[in-house]
Design a protein around this motif. Structure first.
Motif, PDB file in Angstrom:
ATOM      1  N   ARG A 151       0.851  -1.182   0.000  1.00 45.74           N
ATOM      2  CA  ARG A 151       0.000   0.000   0.000  1.00 45.74           C
ATOM      3  C   ARG A 151       0.890   1.236   0.000  1.00 45.74           C
ATOM      4  O   ARG A 151       1.637   1.475   0.931  1.00 45.74           O
ATOM      5  N   ASP A 152       0.792   2.038  -1.046  1.00 47.97           N
ATOM      6  CA  ASP A 152       1.578   3.251  -1.184  1.00 47.97           C
ATOM      7  C   ASP A 152       0.643   4.391  -1.555  1.00 47.97           C
ATOM      8  O   ASP A 152       0.040   4.394  -2.636  1.00 47.97           O
ATOM      9  N   ASN A 153       0.512   5.338  -0.657  1.00 45.55           N
ATOM     10  CA  ASN A 153      -0.406   6.471  -0.845  1.00 45.55           C
ATOM     11  C   ASN A 153      -1.833   5.979  -1.078  1.00 45.55           C
ATOM     12  O   ASN A 153      -2.551   6.442  -1.981  1.00 45.55           O
ATOM     13  N   ASP A 154      -2.232   5.008  -0.253  1.00 46.92           N
ATOM     14  CA  ASP A 154      -3.578   4.431  -0.286  1.00 46.92           C
ATOM     15  C   ASP A 154      -3.911   3.747  -1.607  1.00 46.92           C
ATOM     16  O   ASP A 154      -5.065   3.491  -1.917  1.00 46.92           O
ATOM     17  N   ASP A 155      -2.913   3.464  -2.411  1.00 42.82           N
ATOM     18  CA  ASP A 155      -3.129   2.744  -3.671  1.00 42.82           C
ATOM     19  C   ASP A 155      -2.445   1.392  -3.571  1.00 42.82           C
ATOM     20  O   ASP A 155      -1.296   1.308  -3.151  1.00 42.82           O
ATOM     21  N   LYS A 156      -3.143   0.367  -3.995  1.00 38.08           N
ATOM     22  CA  LYS A 156      -2.553  -0.972  -3.984  1.00 38.08           C
ATOM     23  C   LYS A 156      -1.698  -1.167  -5.220  1.00 38.08           C
ATOM     24  O   LYS A 156      -2.135  -0.946  -6.334  1.00 38.08           O
ATOM     25  N   LYS A 157      -0.462  -1.564  -4.990  1.00 36.19           N
ATOM     26  CA  LYS A 157       0.447  -1.833  -6.081  1.00 36.19           C
ATOM     27  C   LYS A 157       1.005  -3.240  -5.920  1.00 36.19           C
ATOM     28  O   LYS A 157       1.398  -3.624  -4.831  1.00 36.19           O
ATOM     29  N   LYS A 158       1.032  -3.934  -6.996  1.00 36.20           N
ATOM     30  CA  LYS A 158       1.582  -5.285  -6.993  1.00 36.20           C
ATOM     31  C   LYS A 158       3.044  -5.243  -7.396  1.00 36.20           C
ATOM     32  O   LYS A 158       3.384  -4.722  -8.445  1.00 36.20           O
ATOM     33  N   GLU A 159       3.880  -5.777  -6.529  1.00 38.42           N
ATOM     34  CA  GLU A 159       5.301  -5.855  -6.815  1.00 38.42           C
ATOM     35  C   GLU A 159       5.678  -7.305  -7.113  1.00 38.42           C
ATOM     36  O   GLU A 159       5.278  -8.218  -6.404  1.00 38.42           O
ATOM     37  N   LYS A 160       6.434  -7.485  -8.154  1.00 39.35           N
ATOM     38  CA  LYS A 160       6.842  -8.812  -8.574  1.00 39.35           C
ATOM     39  C   LYS A 160       8.060  -9.263  -7.768  1.00 39.35           C
ATOM     40  O   LYS A 160       9.064  -8.572  -7.704  1.00 39.35           O
ATOM     41  N   ASP A 161       7.928 -10.405  -7.126  1.00 41.44           N
ATOM     42  CA  ASP A 161       9.011 -10.988  -6.347  1.00 41.44           C
ATOM     43  C   ASP A 161       9.470 -12.257  -7.061  1.00 41.44           C
ATOM     44  O   ASP A 161       8.758 -13.254  -7.098  1.00 41.44           O
ATOM     45  N   VAL A 162      10.655 -12.208  -7.664  1.00 38.47           N
ATOM     46  CA  VAL A 162      11.162 -13.317  -8.456  1.00 38.47           C
ATOM     47  C   VAL A 162      11.954 -14.263  -7.563  1.00 38.47           C
ATOM     48  O   VAL A 162      12.901 -13.854  -6.894  1.00 38.47           O
ATOM     49  N   GLN A 163      11.546 -15.515  -7.540  1.00 45.11           N
ATOM     50  CA  GLN A 163      12.267 -16.555  -6.826  1.00 45.11           C
ATOM     51  C   GLN A 163      12.482 -17.736  -7.759  1.00 45.11           C
ATOM     52  O   GLN A 163      11.870 -17.833  -8.829  1.00 45.11           O
ATOM     53  N   PHE A 164      13.357 -18.640  -7.349  1.00 47.99           N
ATOM     54  CA  PHE A 164      13.682 -19.796  -8.171  1.00 47.99           C
ATOM     55  C   PHE A 164      13.560 -21.054  -7.335  1.00 47.99           C
ATOM     56  O   PHE A 164      13.802 -21.044  -6.127  1.00 47.99           O
ATOM     57  N   GLU A 165      13.162 -22.137  -7.984  1.00 41.99           N
ATOM     58  CA  GLU A 165      13.183 -23.435  -7.334  1.00 41.99           C
ATOM     59  C   GLU A 165      14.098 -24.362  -8.108  1.00 41.99           C
ATOM     60  O   GLU A 165      14.252 -24.254  -9.332  1.00 41.99           O
ATOM     61  N   HIS A 166      14.694 -25.277  -7.388  1.00 39.47           N
ATOM     62  CA  HIS A 166      15.725 -26.155  -7.942  1.00 39.47           C
ATOM     63  C   HIS A 166      15.077 -27.197  -8.844  1.00 39.47           C
ATOM     64  O   HIS A 166      14.196 -27.952  -8.417  1.00 39.47           O
ATOM     65  N   GLY A 167      15.504 -27.277 -10.111  1.00 38.10           N
ATOM     66  CA  GLY A 167      14.951 -28.234 -11.043  1.00 38.10           C
ATOM     67  C   GLY A 167      13.626 -27.774 -11.618  1.00 38.10           C
ATOM     68  O   GLY A 167      13.223 -26.619 -11.477  1.00 38.10           O
ATOM     69  N   TYR A 168      12.929 -28.684 -12.279  1.00 40.28           N
ATOM     70  CA  TYR A 168      11.585 -28.372 -12.791  1.00 40.28           C
ATOM     71  C   TYR A 168      10.676 -29.562 -12.527  1.00 40.28           C
ATOM     72  O   TYR A 168      11.112 -30.711 -12.451  1.00 40.28           O
ATOM     73  N   ARG A 169       9.400 -29.272 -12.394  1.00 49.06           N
ATOM     74  CA  ARG A 169       8.425 -30.320 -12.091  1.00 49.06           C
ATOM     75  C   ARG A 169       8.239 -31.246 -13.292  1.00 49.06           C
ATOM     76  O   ARG A 169       8.128 -30.785 -14.431  1.00 49.06           O
ATOM     77  N   LEU A 170       8.185 -32.533 -13.010  1.00 50.98           N
ATOM     78  CA  LEU A 170       7.977 -33.497 -14.077  1.00 50.98           C
ATOM     79  C   LEU A 170       6.616 -33.311 -14.730  1.00 50.98           C
ATOM     80  O   LEU A 170       6.467 -33.511 -15.941  1.00 50.98           O
ATOM     81  N   GLY A 171       5.633 -32.932 -13.945  1.00 47.06           N
ATOM     82  CA  GLY A 171       4.290 -32.713 -14.468  1.00 47.06           C
ATOM     83  C   GLY A 171       3.400 -32.158 -13.376  1.00 47.06           C
ATOM     84  O   GLY A 171       3.874 -31.691 -12.337  1.00 47.06           O
ATOM     85  N   PHE A 172       2.094 -32.222 -13.592  1.00 45.27           N
ATOM     86  CA  PHE A 172       1.152 -31.700 -12.603  1.00 45.27           C
ATOM     87  C   PHE A 172      -0.155 -32.460 -12.734  1.00 45.27           C
ATOM     88  O   PHE A 172      -0.398 -33.173 -13.728  1.00 45.27           O
ATOM     89  N   THR A 173      -0.973 -32.333 -11.715  1.00 43.22           N
ATOM     90  CA  THR A 173      -2.287 -32.988 -11.706  1.00 43.22           C
ATOM     91  C   THR A 173      -3.370 -31.922 -11.595  1.00 43.22           C
ATOM     92  O   THR A 173      -3.167 -30.869 -10.987  1.00 43.22           O
ATOM     93  N   ASP A 174      -4.517 -32.234 -12.177  1.00 46.26           N
ATOM     94  CA  ASP A 174      -5.648 -31.306 -12.142  1.00 46.26           C
ATOM     95  C   ASP A 174      -6.932 -32.110 -12.308  1.00 46.26           C
ATOM     96  O   ASP A 174      -7.133 -32.759 -13.341  1.00 46.26           O
ATOM     97  N   VAL A 175      -7.757 -32.066 -11.267  1.00 48.08           N
ATOM     98  CA  VAL A 175      -9.059 -32.750 -11.285  1.00 48.08           C
ATOM     99  C   VAL A 175      -8.886 -34.226 -11.681  1.00 48.08           C
ATOM    100  O   VAL A 175      -9.434 -34.705 -12.692  1.00 48.08           O
ATOM    101  N   ASN A 176      -8.022 -34.895 -10.909  1.00 47.13           N
ATOM    102  CA  ASN A 176      -7.792 -36.332 -11.086  1.00 47.13           C
ATOM    103  C   ASN A 176      -7.203 -36.690 -12.446  1.00 47.13           C
ATOM    104  O   ASN A 176      -7.233 -37.863 -12.848  1.00 47.13           O
ATOM    105  N   LYS A 177      -6.695 -35.717 -13.171  1.00 44.33           N
ATOM    106  CA  LYS A 177      -6.000 -35.975 -14.426  1.00 44.33           C
ATOM    107  C   LYS A 177      -4.525 -35.638 -14.272  1.00 44.33           C
ATOM    108  O   LYS A 177      -4.163 -34.727 -13.533  1.00 44.33           O
TER     109      LYS A 177
END
Length: 643
Positions: A151-177
């Motif tokens: 909150r800056d001067n009563d205005d909401k501002k989104k700040e990007k926070d860049v982080q890293f994770e080690h490796g990459y995910r093999l895949g993902f699941t969504d609704v039992n798929k």
């Protein structure tokens, strides 16, 4: 005192910042220079999951394989970590873009996964496995862009926070798929070195990122040259893996190069800041300062009390008889009486000295940057070899103490010192390794490596322990200031707070408070596959741990002797290692709240290795406290006049 409270946190912060291990490379490790279109080899390390704690080789899954598979010769640390570094099918050229390339495809035909392969891939995805690749010894990282509201001067501002994770995910699941990341967008950053005008440009790889994507077979357009066209925007669907049938898909990748101002010597900064640790710095320093001042206060109390006791005991007047009705001087004839099982006690203390020397050297060398994460497996390899060679110091201290305790069978004592603690460690690791073998995990120690470790144990550590024990046993025993009576003195009934378990709880809380925050980072590095690099903090915390263990041990043995209980040898060793009990409690808390382990074998591995950590920590802190208390007891009884 107020000025000191303000000055000390600043000093310790400066010390930690100075000691922080950054991207320091071992002398002799030179950067690799690339020219335009030089091949940059992409290698695979392993697959890991914090849910199963079982690493697997890259080609345990049906990834595209080159015509010749070549494994890198790993060091001991890499083998114990489960690393199996192998070449891959990816073809990457320095500063050469690739929009989309198809892997292991002949005449644009997709790859067909059998039912068994599909089931295995789906199982690995549901178990939340990560794939680890390296380019020029840099591990691949996935960029995570998090947004925070300010909150800056009563205005909401989104700040990007860049982080890293080690490796990459093999895949993902969504609704039992279940969906597989079958397209990898590599983003490699290079630093252009300053060259003379007539020389060819030289490049160095300084960052390796990946954006994993899941793209359905029908949404990819391919040609006979193994090129492909990626769908634009959101016009594609992810590649689903059905574990009950065969699946057809493409494995594809793209390569993008970007120039960076990051120099080669600083290229590990990105990976070492994957977790936001800065918010914990002041907490660590605060706990260190609190422990420092509490230890100082305890020291002042006991020193003042001791000075008064010694002054009263040394008075040559009529008051002496009334003063001797109670107090620690009454047990002077029994305080140095040898305890039960002196061989086992001296053997455990010898192993504690061996651990202490090894840990001190490893942390100090790592603090200087000599064991940075860029030297893969170097930390564990160094620790193993140092423990073997520190056997001469462990044997020497155990031999001298065993002779002080009136022991005579030095050969049996040396064998006990060389085999008791290492035998327990090897036995537990062997049983756990059998379970890992059953899972066909790369974390299983191969049989030749196990034979090599046994040869190191019996060929290096055992002879060095015998050598040190021989000279320690021949050396003059520790000089006790008072003689021991022939008839043991009767011990009065003790109060409830002098119970051994109560003493463990009381003595363990202060040393644990010195290192419990650092323990979180260590557990995260071990069980969640993160990098640990705060060796400057770790060295400072280790020193404070030594000080606090010594202080608490002295206080506890003083109270015990004041209660006229002279059986302090074993009790002090057990009580001084009381912080290991809190480490065990914290490990259980971490397992329940931080990890998502539900299967039997991963749980067995966690608690098996945790038991080894707790045992080693108990030996370490118990040895520190024992020798501090032993020096204290000898000092105070040498300061009083005893007829």
């Amino acid at each position: 005192m107020a000025a000191a409270m303000v000055w000390w946190p600043r000093f310790l912060l400066l010390l930690c910042l100075t000691c922080k291990t950054s991207t320091f490379y071992v002398p002799g490790v030179a950067p690799i220079n690339f020219h335009q279109n030089d091949p940059v080899e992409i290698k695979a390390v392993k697959l890991t999951s914090s849910r199963t704690q079982l690493p697997y080789e890259y080609y345990s899954l049906p990834f595209c394989q080159p015509s010749k598979i070549t494994y890198k010769a790993e060091n001991l640390g890499e083998v114990l970590r489960g690393d199996r570094i192998v070449n891959t099918f990816f073809q990457v050229l320095m500063n050469s873009e690739k929009k989309c390339e198809v892997l292991c495809s002949q005449s644009s035909k997709p790859v067909t996964l059998t039912v068994e392969q599909s089931r295995l891939v789906a199982e690995r995805i549901t178990e939340d496995y990560y794939v680890h690749l390296i380019a020029d010894n840099l591990p691949v990282a996935t960029r995570l862009e998090l947004y925070s509201n300010n909150r800056d001067n009563d205005d909401k501002k989104k700040e990007k926070d860049v982080q890293f994770e080690h490796g990459y995910r093999l895949g993902f699941t969504d609704v039992n798929k279940i969906y597989l990341h079958n397209h990898l967008s590599f983003i490699l950053y290079y630093h252009r070195e300053d060259m003379e005008e007539d020389q060819e440009h030289t490049y160095r790889v300084v960052r390796f990122e990946v954006i994993p994507q899941s793209i359905r077979l029908e949404d990819l357009k391919t040609d006979e040259k193994n090129s492909c066209i990626l769908p634009e925007g959101t016009n594609s669907s992810p590649q689903e893996i059905d574990p009950t049938k065969e699946n057809q898909l493409y494995f594809t990748y793209s390569v993008h190069w970007e120039e960076s101002d990051i120099k080669w010597a600083s290229r590990w900064d990105t990976y070492l800041t994957m977790s936001d640790v800065q918010i914990h710095w002041f907490s660590i320093i605060n706990s260190v300062v609190v422990v420092f001042f509490l230890s100082g206060i305890l020291s002042m109390i006991i020193i003042r009390t001791l000075r008064k006791d010694i002054a009263n005991y040394n008075k040559e007047d009529d008051i002496e008889d009334t003063l001797e009705e109670s107090g620690w001087k009454l047990v002077h004839g029994d305080v140095f009486r040898p305890p039960q099982h002196p061989m086992i006690l001296s053997s455990l203390l010898g192993s504690g000295i061996q651990l202490f020397c090894m840990i001190l050297i490893v942390i100090f060398v790592a603090m200087l940057g000599m064991l940075s994460p860029s030297s893969r497996g170097a930390l564990m390899t160094t620790a193993c070899f140092l423990f073997m060679f520190m056997g001469v110091f462990g044997g020497f201290s155990a031999g001298r103490l065993y002779r002080t305790l009136k022991g005579h069978r030095w050969k049996k004592g040396a064998f006990c010192t060389a085999t008791l603690y290492p035998g327990v460690v090897f036995g537990i690791c062997f049983v756990l390794n059998c379970f890992i073998w059953g899972k066909h995990s790369s974390g299983a120690v191969p049989f030749p490596t196990m034979v090599a470790l046994l040869c190191m144990w019996f060929g290096i550590s055992l002879p060095l322990v015998y050598l040190g024990y021989y000279f320690g046993f021949r050396k003059q025993p520790y000089d006790n200031p008072v003689r021991t009576n022939q008839i043991p003195r009767q011990i009065p009934e003790q109060r409830w707070y002098m119970n051994r378990f109560v003493g463990i709880l009381m003595a363990g809380i202060l040393p644990f408070g010195a290192m419990f925050i650092e323990l979180f980072f260590i557990f995260s590095a071990i069980w969640e596959n993160q990098f640990y690099y705060l060796f400057g903090f770790l060295f400072l915390v280790f020193i404070i741990l030594v000080v606090s263990c010594s202080q608490i041990s002295i206080v506890m043995v003083y109270f015990q002797l004041c209660a006229e209980d002279y059986r302090w040898w074993w009790r002090n060793f057990l009580v001084s290692g009381g912080s290991a009990f809190y480490v065990l409690v914290y490990a259980i808390f971490y397992f329940v709240n931080k990890l998502d382990i539900v299967e039997f074998i991963p749980s067995l591995l966690y608690f098996g290795y945790t038991a080894l950590m707790v045992l080693s920590f108990w030996l370490l802190t118990g040895t520190i406290g024992f020798y501090a208390a032993y020096m204290f007891v000898r000092k105070i009884y040498a300061a009083v006049k005893i007829d």
